[in-house]
Design an enzyme around this catalytic site. Sequence first.
Site, PDB file in Angstrom:
ATOM      1  N   LYS A 112       0.816  -1.211   0.000  1.00 48.01           N
ATOM      2  CA  LYS A 112       0.000   0.000   0.000  1.00 48.01           C
ATOM      3  C   LYS A 112       0.851   1.262   0.000  1.00 48.01           C
ATOM      4  CE  LYS A 112      -4.093  -2.043   2.128  1.00 48.01           C
ATOM      5  NZ  LYS A 112      -5.054  -2.001   3.267  1.00 48.01           N
ATOM      6  N   LYS A 197      -7.548 -11.214  -5.722  1.00 45.38           N
ATOM      7  CA  LYS A 197      -8.665 -11.310  -4.788  1.00 45.38           C
ATOM      8  C   LYS A 197      -9.758 -10.324  -5.151  1.00 45.38           C
ATOM      9  CE  LYS A 197      -9.597 -10.650   0.166  1.00 45.38           C
ATOM     10  NZ  LYS A 197      -8.987 -10.250   1.455  1.00 45.38           N
ATOM     11  N   LYS A 200     -12.858  -4.747  -2.261  1.00 49.04           N
ATOM     12  CA  LYS A 200     -13.979  -3.820  -2.152  1.00 49.04           C
ATOM     13  C   LYS A 200     -13.804  -2.566  -2.992  1.00 49.04           C
ATOM     14  CE  LYS A 200     -14.071  -3.314   2.386  1.00 49.04           C
ATOM     15  NZ  LYS A 200     -13.115  -4.256   2.935  1.00 49.04           N
TER      16      LYS A 200
END
Length: 332
Positions: A112, A197, A200
């Site tokens: 990140k 994956k 969201k």
Amino acid sequence: MTRIFSGVKPTGHLTLGNYLGAVRRWVEVDQHQGEALFSVVDLHALTVEHDPARVRRLSRQAATLLLASGLDPELCTLFVQSHVDEHARLSYLLECTATDGELRRMIQYKEKSVRAREAGQGVRLSLLTYPVLMAADILAYGTDEVPVGEDQTQHVELTRDLAVRFNQRYGHTFTVPRATRPEVAARVMDLQDPTSKMGKSHENGAGIVYLLDDADTVRRKVMRAVTDSGREVVYDRDVKPGLANLLDLMAAATDGNPEELAGVYESYGALKKDTADAVVELLRPVRERHAELAADPGYVDRVLREGAARARGIARPLVDRAYRAIGLLPAA
């Protein structure tokens, strides 16, 4: 009684991956087999650039969806993380227990922080330290089990290390928790990129099924899912990841076995159609119940208020004990 803690971060709309990978297990297993606490961990949403109004909106939506999915306030405790001060109180003590090197080795921090720099953004200190806050989330409740996905296992290991270190230095204070993983569909992949994956907040939502997508949108996304070369329907994650992802979804939605299901189908199209129908039916009651709960915000507020009070009652004595153990003077 086994105490269970887990949470969901309000950084995006909850997805089919969240439901099959975590929430369904919370509903069907965890809230029935121990003293379970589930939290919308809104403080974790502040580690990157965010819109305050959106965080508030997604926090309420996440809590409402957890109730719509079947979490029962009579069986478990549902609350918002920032409503219980003990999370932040304990986090600082654990920052005084963790080391800089431990946190910089966290895989999610590495990934990140690179993305933030590439986007021309500063890297917030909280992005480095949020695994310590996650440890506080867990340890504040004397948690025995933490149901997590594979990508969070490293953080639970850090939590265990911090609990052991604190106990050794200052006297036994914390339960050392263990991670548990769901057995079926623990890792649902993006329909357009089956090697990644289903997250969201992906920029392109074409491969993500959101819990609040209507039936037509769900069908369209599943029917457009990326498959693999060849015509044979076989379950092989390495060779045919797109097909394997569809078979995993079909198995999870119908309580089937992906390898056995592969033998039922002769074409990708038939598998896609049946998978789309199964997913639509799986999510239908969740959407319907969400609509009912969204029309009664007072009920959701009451559940969260009572949940925070129960959580506070569990966490405060333990965190107060940790403050005394580390050497802080009790308030008069």
